[in-house]
Motif scaffolding. Structure first.
Motif, PDB file in Angstrom:
ATOM      1  N   ILE A 161      -1.130  -2.940  -5.815  1.00 14.25           N
ATOM      2  CA  ILE A 161      -2.254  -3.567  -5.909  1.00 14.25           C
ATOM      3  C   ILE A 161      -2.099  -5.085  -5.472  1.00 14.25           C
ATOM      4  CG2 ILE A 161      -4.469  -4.187  -6.850  1.00 14.25           C
ATOM      5  CD1 ILE A 161      -4.009  -2.200  -8.790  1.00 14.25           C
ATOM      6  N   TRP A 162      -2.740  -5.472  -4.317  1.00 11.24           N
ATOM      7  CA  TRP A 162      -2.521  -6.876  -3.922  1.00 11.24           C
ATOM      8  C   TRP A 162      -3.314  -7.615  -4.743  1.00 11.24           C
ATOM      9  CZ3 TRP A 162       0.138 -10.437  -0.706  1.00 11.24           C
ATOM     10  CH2 TRP A 162      -0.627 -11.604  -0.312  1.00 11.24           C
ATOM     11  N   ALA A 172      -7.649  -5.153   0.339  1.00  4.54           N
ATOM     12  CA  ALA A 172      -7.406  -3.815  -0.496  1.00  4.54           C
ATOM     13  C   ALA A 172      -6.036  -2.971   0.010  1.00  4.54           C
ATOM     14  CB  ALA A 172      -8.931  -2.976  -0.320  1.00  4.54           C
ATOM     15  N   THR A 173      -5.454  -2.736  -0.794  1.00  6.61           N
ATOM     16  CA  THR A 173      -4.031  -2.061  -0.541  1.00  6.61           C
ATOM     17  C   THR A 173      -4.113  -0.705  -1.220  1.00  6.61           C
ATOM     18  OG1 THR A 173      -3.155  -3.005  -2.490  1.00  6.61           O
ATOM     19  CG2 THR A 173      -2.603  -4.097  -0.370  1.00  6.61           C
ATOM     20  N   GLY A 174      -5.318  -0.197  -1.733  1.00  7.78           N
ATOM     21  CA  GLY A 174      -5.582   1.022  -2.393  1.00  7.78           C
ATOM     22  C   GLY A 174      -6.881   1.059  -2.665  1.00  7.78           C
ATOM     23  N   ALA A 207       0.921  -1.257  -0.006  1.00  7.38           N
ATOM     24  CA  ALA A 207       0.088  -0.038   0.061  1.00  7.38           C
ATOM     25  C   ALA A 207       0.891   1.343  -0.083  1.00  7.38           C
ATOM     26  CB  ALA A 207      -0.956   0.026   1.291  1.00  7.38           C
ATOM     27  N   GLU A 208       1.939   1.264   0.851  1.00  2.00           N
ATOM     28  CA  GLU A 208       2.879   2.580   0.744  1.00  2.00           C
ATOM     29  C   GLU A 208       3.389   2.626  -0.598  1.00  2.00           C
ATOM     30  OE1 GLU A 208       5.830   1.448   3.911  1.00  2.00           O
ATOM     31  OE2 GLU A 208       4.116   1.708   5.527  1.00  2.00           O
ATOM     32  N   ASP A 212     -14.453   0.541   0.444  1.00  4.46           N
ATOM     33  CA  ASP A 212     -13.171   0.742   0.334  1.00  4.46           C
ATOM     34  C   ASP A 212     -12.391   1.018  -0.910  1.00  4.46           C
ATOM     35  OD1 ASP A 212     -13.222   0.595   3.189  1.00  4.46           O
ATOM     36  OD2 ASP A 212     -12.976  -1.657   3.100  1.00  4.46           O
ATOM     37  N   LEU A 213     -13.510   0.641  -2.091  1.00  2.00           N
ATOM     38  CA  LEU A 213     -12.782   0.685  -3.343  1.00  2.00           C
ATOM     39  C   LEU A 213     -13.429   1.528  -4.172  1.00  2.00           C
ATOM     40  CD1 LEU A 213     -12.323  -3.291  -3.711  1.00  2.00           C
ATOM     41  CD2 LEU A 213     -10.596  -1.605  -3.152  1.00  2.00           C
ATOM     42  N   SER A 214     -12.831   2.023  -5.323  1.00  2.04           N
ATOM     43  CA  SER A 214     -13.539   2.670  -6.346  1.00  2.04           C
ATOM     44  C   SER A 214     -13.683   1.827  -7.583  1.00  2.04           C
ATOM     45  CB  SER A 214     -12.883   4.107  -6.761  1.00  2.04           C
ATOM     46  OG  SER A 214     -11.488   3.674  -7.185  1.00  2.04           O
ATOM     47  N   GLU A 215     -12.704   0.908  -7.690  1.00  2.00           N
ATOM     48  CA  GLU A 215     -12.962   0.065  -8.962  1.00  2.00           C
ATOM     49  C   GLU A 215     -12.523  -1.492  -8.272  1.00  2.00           C
ATOM     50  OE1 GLU A 215     -11.915   2.819 -12.651  1.00  2.00           O
ATOM     51  OE2 GLU A 215     -10.252   1.465 -12.066  1.00  2.00           O
TER      52      GLU A 215
END
Length: 279
Positions: free
Chosen positions: A161-162, A180-182, A156-157, A229-232
């Protein structure tokens, strides 16, 4: 959350069997036929050879610029792990037609099981993240030694994307959870053919599995929990053998809608593409 659902590759010759998607379809029209039914595809051919600009232009044209492409990194990046500057340049620049058409999804780095969590491999992954900075890069790490919160935190840092996988219960593999990592998620459904995962002689054997409705409902529940948590979210079915994925995608769409995750079913008539039409 916008959900994109498709398959690992579109040039699956066994889909030409009676009753399946490509029955009576010329190979040159596979992509246009696929694009009429699915809004995303994972490009496998780039793993074996990086296509040029004209090849990507052809993909945009044949798909009618209505299907998102996740582009798999060439094997020199993930299996040989000795990419040259020229390899990076070609991998980054060739898909430009996809970006211009607004259909570029994430890159996919699919590492083999032998890519273990060692200091050397962590350093390599760090370098890869730096070279692909500014681009969405999804990373599939198949060893259970990577399946740790601190690994995902580090990804994430670094803007990685995992890739959340669904593997067979064969041991030594990451758990089937959606992480989710982003703000972009990536899910790969490999099937649960435990008997062929390690012993299978080909990818077709390993992915010879059709999910049942209960298994699709299980994933729909997990997806519903992270939709805030996600946009896509990209979901790719790798169990393309014998057309299993073609049967499972409608199941998942139905389950997602039932769990409050809106997913549209593309209308083939409205999305039909004239392969000869220039954009």
């Amino acid at each position: 959350m916008r959900v994109y659902i498709g398959c690992g590759g579109f040039s699956n010759e066994d889909w030409a069997a009676p009753g399946l998607l490509y029955e009576g379809v010329r190979k040159d029209d596979y992509l246009s036929t696929y694009a009429a039914h699915f809004d995303a595809v994972e490009l496998n051919s780039s793993f074996y050879g990086i296509p040029g600009l004209k090849a990507f232009e052809g993909m945009v044209r044949r798909s009618g610029a209505q299907t998102r492409f996740a582009v798999k990194l060439n094997k020199v990046f993930t299996h040989e792990r000795a990419p040259t500057d020229a390899d990076f340049d070609r991998m980054l620049q060739s898909p430009e037609p996809l970006r211009e058409a607004g259909v570029m999804g994430p890159y996919l780095a699919q590492f083999p099981y032998s890519f273990h969590r060692t200091a050397e491999n962590r350093k390599y992954l760090q370098g890869l993240a730096e070279r692909f900075a500014g681009h969405e890069l999804a990373v599939e790490l198949r060893g259970a030694d990577w399946d740790l919160p601190e690994v995902r935190s580090g990804m994430a840092e670094r803007g990685l994307i995992w890739v959340s996988p669904d593997y067979p219960p064969a041991g030594g593999l990451p758990e089937p959870q959606l992480h989710a990592t982003g703000d972009v998620g990536y899910l790969r459904l490999h099937g649960r053919n435990a008997g062929s995962w390690w012993e299978g002689q080909s990818a077709a054997e390993r992915h010879d599995y059709r999910y049942n409705r209960a298994e699709m409902d299980e994933w729909a529940q997990k997806i519903a929990l992270v939709q805030g948590d996600l946009s896509e979210l990209y979901i790719f079915f790798e169990n393309t053998t014998k057309g299993h994925a073609l049967k499972n995608i409608p199941m998942l769409r139905e389950a997602l809608n039932a769990h409050g995750v809106p997913v549209a079913t593309p209308d083939p008539a409205a999305r039909a593409v004239d392969p000869g039409r220039l954009l």
